[in-house]
Design a protein around this motif. Structure first.
Motif, PDB file in Angstrom:
ATOM      1  N   GLU A  72       0.725  -1.384  -0.005  1.00  0.00           N
ATOM      2  CA  GLU A  72      -0.070   0.021  -0.150  1.00  0.00           C
ATOM      3  C   GLU A  72       1.014   1.156  -0.072  1.00  0.00           C
ATOM      4  OE1 GLU A  72      -3.609   1.343   2.650  1.00  0.00           O
ATOM      5  OE2 GLU A  72      -1.853   1.210   3.715  1.00  0.00           O
ATOM      6  N   GLY A  73       2.185   1.282   0.806  1.00  0.00           N
ATOM      7  CA  GLY A  73       2.949   2.334   0.720  1.00  0.00           C
ATOM      8  C   GLY A  73       3.662   2.477  -0.480  1.00  0.00           C
ATOM      9  N   LEU A  74       3.742   1.532  -1.376  1.00  0.00           N
ATOM     10  CA  LEU A  74       4.386   1.625  -2.696  1.00  0.00           C
ATOM     11  C   LEU A  74       3.330   2.320  -3.509  1.00  0.00           C
ATOM     12  CD1 LEU A  74       6.638   1.014  -4.688  1.00  0.00           C
ATOM     13  CD2 LEU A  74       5.409  -1.301  -5.146  1.00  0.00           C
ATOM     14  N   GLY A  75       2.042   1.834  -3.427  1.00  0.00           N
ATOM     15  CA  GLY A  75       1.201   2.131  -4.347  1.00  0.00           C
ATOM     16  C   GLY A  75       0.993   3.870  -3.978  1.00  0.00           C
ATOM     17  N   GLU A  76       1.171   3.950  -2.885  1.00  0.00           N
ATOM     18  CA  GLU A  76       0.932   5.498  -2.376  1.00  0.00           C
ATOM     19  C   GLU A  76       1.857   6.339  -2.835  1.00  0.00           C
ATOM     20  OE1 GLU A  76       1.214   7.086   1.963  1.00  0.00           O
ATOM     21  OE2 GLU A  76      -0.944   6.231   1.751  1.00  0.00           O
ATOM     22  N   GLY A  77       3.177   5.889  -2.876  1.00  0.00           N
ATOM     23  CA  GLY A  77       4.257   6.739  -3.152  1.00  0.00           C
ATOM     24  C   GLY A  77       5.160   6.664  -4.478  1.00  0.00           C
ATOM     25  N   CYS A  78       4.412   5.709  -5.327  1.00  0.00           N
ATOM     26  CA  CYS A  78       4.950   5.301  -6.739  1.00  0.00           C
ATOM     27  C   CYS A  78       3.930   5.506  -7.632  1.00  0.00           C
ATOM     28  CB  CYS A  78       5.413   3.809  -6.945  1.00  0.00           C
ATOM     29  SG  CYS A  78       6.174   3.559  -8.408  1.00  0.00           S
ATOM     30  N   ARG A  79       4.111   6.513  -8.531  1.00  0.00           N
ATOM     31  CA  ARG A  79       3.074   7.189  -9.289  1.00  0.00           C
ATOM     32  C   ARG A  79       3.024   6.062 -10.619  1.00  0.00           C
ATOM     33  NH1 ARG A  79       5.895  12.285 -10.006  1.00  0.00           N
ATOM     34  NH2 ARG A  79       6.270  12.678  -7.764  1.00  0.00           N
ATOM     35  N   ASP A  80       3.936   5.229 -10.817  1.00  0.00           N
ATOM     36  CA  ASP A  80       3.698   4.215 -12.070  1.00  0.00           C
ATOM     37  C   ASP A  80       2.976   3.042 -11.573  1.00  0.00           C
ATOM     38  OD1 ASP A  80       4.245   2.485 -14.007  1.00  0.00           O
ATOM     39  OD2 ASP A  80       6.203   2.768 -14.077  1.00  0.00           O
ATOM     40  N   ALA A  81       1.464   3.043 -11.961  1.00  0.00           N
ATOM     41  CA  ALA A  81       0.580   2.252 -11.708  1.00  0.00           C
ATOM     42  C   ALA A  81       0.804   0.735 -12.291  1.00  0.00           C
ATOM     43  CB  ALA A  81      -0.873   2.672 -11.845  1.00  0.00           C
ATOM     44  N   GLY A  82       1.525   1.004 -13.227  1.00  0.00           N
ATOM     45  CA  GLY A  82       1.831  -0.370 -14.320  1.00  0.00           C
ATOM     46  C   GLY A  82       2.788  -1.080 -13.350  1.00  0.00           C
ATOM     47  N   LEU A  83       4.003  -0.447 -12.881  1.00  0.00           N
ATOM     48  CA  LEU A  83       5.157  -1.055 -12.115  1.00  0.00           C
ATOM     49  C   LEU A  83       4.321  -1.486 -10.975  1.00  0.00           C
ATOM     50  CD1 LEU A  83       7.952  -1.583 -11.748  1.00  0.00           C
ATOM     51  CD2 LEU A  83       8.192   0.678 -10.716  1.00  0.00           C
ATOM     52  N   ASN A  84       3.587  -0.946 -10.192  1.00  0.00           N
ATOM     53  CA  ASN A  84       2.849  -1.222  -8.943  1.00  0.00           C
ATOM     54  C   ASN A  84       2.097  -2.621  -9.236  1.00  0.00           C
ATOM     55  OD1 ASN A  84       4.004   0.973  -7.677  1.00  0.00           O
ATOM     56  ND2 ASN A  84       1.823   2.115  -7.776  1.00  0.00           N
ATOM     57  N   PHE A  85       1.463  -2.648 -10.457  1.00  0.00           N
ATOM     58  CA  PHE A  85       0.588  -3.982 -10.659  1.00  0.00           C
ATOM     59  C   PHE A  85       1.653  -4.899 -10.729  1.00  0.00           C
ATOM     60  CE2 PHE A  85      -2.091  -6.611 -13.001  1.00  0.00           C
ATOM     61  CZ  PHE A  85      -3.064  -6.609 -12.535  1.00  0.00           C
ATOM     62  N   SER A  86       2.869  -4.620 -11.508  1.00  0.00           N
ATOM     63  CA  SER A  86       3.664  -5.745 -11.927  1.00  0.00           C
ATOM     64  C   SER A  86       4.044  -6.413 -10.857  1.00  0.00           C
ATOM     65  CB  SER A  86       4.678  -5.119 -12.768  1.00  0.00           C
ATOM     66  OG  SER A  86       4.346  -4.942 -14.336  1.00  0.00           O
ATOM     67  N   VAL A  87       4.571  -5.518  -9.895  1.00  0.00           N
ATOM     68  CA  VAL A  87       5.164  -6.106  -8.351  1.00  0.00           C
ATOM     69  C   VAL A  87       3.850  -6.965  -7.701  1.00  0.00           C
ATOM     70  CG1 VAL A  87       5.654  -5.089  -6.006  1.00  0.00           C
ATOM     71  CG2 VAL A  87       6.730  -4.244  -8.351  1.00  0.00           C
ATOM     72  N   CYS A  88       2.616  -6.329  -7.577  1.00  0.00           N
ATOM     73  CA  CYS A  88       1.756  -7.276  -7.120  1.00  0.00           C
ATOM     74  C   CYS A  88       1.558  -8.550  -7.719  1.00  0.00           C
ATOM     75  CB  CYS A  88       0.580  -6.360  -6.880  1.00  0.00           C
ATOM     76  SG  CYS A  88       0.543  -5.226  -5.683  1.00  0.00           S
ATOM     77  N   THR A  89       1.430  -8.762  -9.234  1.00  0.00           N
ATOM     78  CA  THR A  89       1.384  -9.790 -10.060  1.00  0.00           C
ATOM     79  C   THR A  89       2.714 -10.900  -9.620  1.00  0.00           C
ATOM     80  OG1 THR A  89      -0.047  -8.709 -11.552  1.00  0.00           O
ATOM     81  CG2 THR A  89       1.482 -11.069 -12.064  1.00  0.00           C
ATOM     82  N   HIS A  90       3.747 -10.430  -9.643  1.00  0.00           N
ATOM     83  CA  HIS A  90       4.760 -10.977  -9.462  1.00  0.00           C
ATOM     84  C   HIS A  90       4.927 -11.752  -7.863  1.00  0.00           C
ATOM     85  CE1 HIS A  90       9.480 -11.836  -9.637  1.00  0.00           C
ATOM     86  NE2 HIS A  90       9.434 -11.358  -8.180  1.00  0.00           N
ATOM     87  N   ILE A  91       4.266 -10.964  -6.943  1.00  0.00           N
ATOM     88  CA  ILE A  91       4.474 -11.503  -5.477  1.00  0.00           C
ATOM     89  C   ILE A  91       3.311 -12.173  -5.213  1.00  0.00           C
ATOM     90  CG2 ILE A  91       4.239 -10.934  -2.976  1.00  0.00           C
ATOM     91  CD1 ILE A  91       5.868  -8.091  -3.905  1.00  0.00           C
ATOM     92  N   VAL A  92       2.120 -11.852  -5.476  1.00  0.00           N
ATOM     93  CA  VAL A  92       0.763 -12.383  -4.952  1.00  0.00           C
ATOM     94  C   VAL A  92       0.394 -13.333  -6.055  1.00  0.00           C
ATOM     95  CG1 VAL A  92      -1.616 -11.868  -4.353  1.00  0.00           C
ATOM     96  CG2 VAL A  92       0.333 -10.209  -3.767  1.00  0.00           C
ATOM     97  N   SER A  93       0.232 -13.090  -7.344  1.00  0.00           N
ATOM     98  CA  SER A  93      -0.258 -14.220  -8.047  1.00  0.00           C
ATOM     99  C   SER A  93       0.560 -15.269  -8.893  1.00  0.00           C
ATOM    100  CB  SER A  93      -0.846 -13.467  -9.246  1.00  0.00           C
ATOM    101  OG  SER A  93      -1.650 -12.358  -9.069  1.00  0.00           O
TER     102      SER A  93
END
Length: 195
Positions: A72-93
């Motif tokens: 959540e902190g990454l999503g709040e501070g990093c403006r690159d939503a695609g990068l945030n989604f990539s990180v979450c997919t990599h980790i969670v999915s």
């Protein structure tokens, strides 16, 4: 309201020094539809990619709540939503199902490189004709000697264009419901895989 521990807050606040590097040029990268490999490497250095994974594989051994708090902190501070989604997919999915359901051999082979970001992992469940209706999946897997052969197509594969490792879901029986499906780890250079 949750009272976050000093350790949890430190993990989340530890992203702060990296946010400038993550945000620089994100609008231009998005317009060019390019994957931010340099920013991926910045995130890998933070340790965030290993948050929920066992320390024996190089992870940080954090629980789900802490992992979500830091993401959540990454999503709040990093403006690159695609990068945030990539990180979450990599980790969670990808990483979490591997840690939870994979064999010891698969974990030893892949989790250390998922934790460091050396491998980028993708999640392949949606299909061209069924979208996200996983129960309508047509991709099939069949045994051929000691190996599995997968036959089908996927669409909207998160991280697909840049992934090194895919979690691919396929029908392995005609049983109704989710028990007729299996998840397979497929490396990018597997013969027959076309991205």
């Amino acid at each position: 309201m949750i009272k976050w521990s000093a350790d949890q807050q430190a993990l989340r606040e530890g992203l702060g020094p990296y946010l400038g590097d993550l945000n620089d040029g994100h609008v231009e990268r998005d317009a060019a539809a390019s994957f931010p490999r340099a920013q991926w490497e910045v995130l890998a250095r933070t340790g965030i990619l290993g948050l929920p994974f066992d320390t024996e594989y190089g992870g940080l051994g954090q629980d789900l709540l802490t992992t979500m708090y830091v993401l959540e902190g990454l999503g709040e501070g990093c403006r690159d939503a695609g990068l945030n989604f990539s990180v979450c997919t990599h980790i969670v999915s990808t990483g979490v199902p591997l840690q939870r359901f994979g064999s010891a051999g698969l974990k030893e082979r892949y989790l250390p490189r998922i934790c460091t970001g050396e491998l980028i992992a993708a999640h392949a469940i949606s299909e061209p004709d069924s979208g996200s209706d996983a129960l309508a999946m047509r991709t099939r897997a069949r045994r051929d000697g000691g190996e599995w052969v997968l036959d089908g197509s996927k669409a909207f594969v998160s991280n697909g264009p840049v992934a090194d490792l895919f979690v691919v879901y396929a029908r392995t029986s005609d049983r109704p419901g989710p028990l007729g499906f299996t998840a397979f780890l497929v490396e990018r250079d597997t013969p027959g895989l076309r991205v």
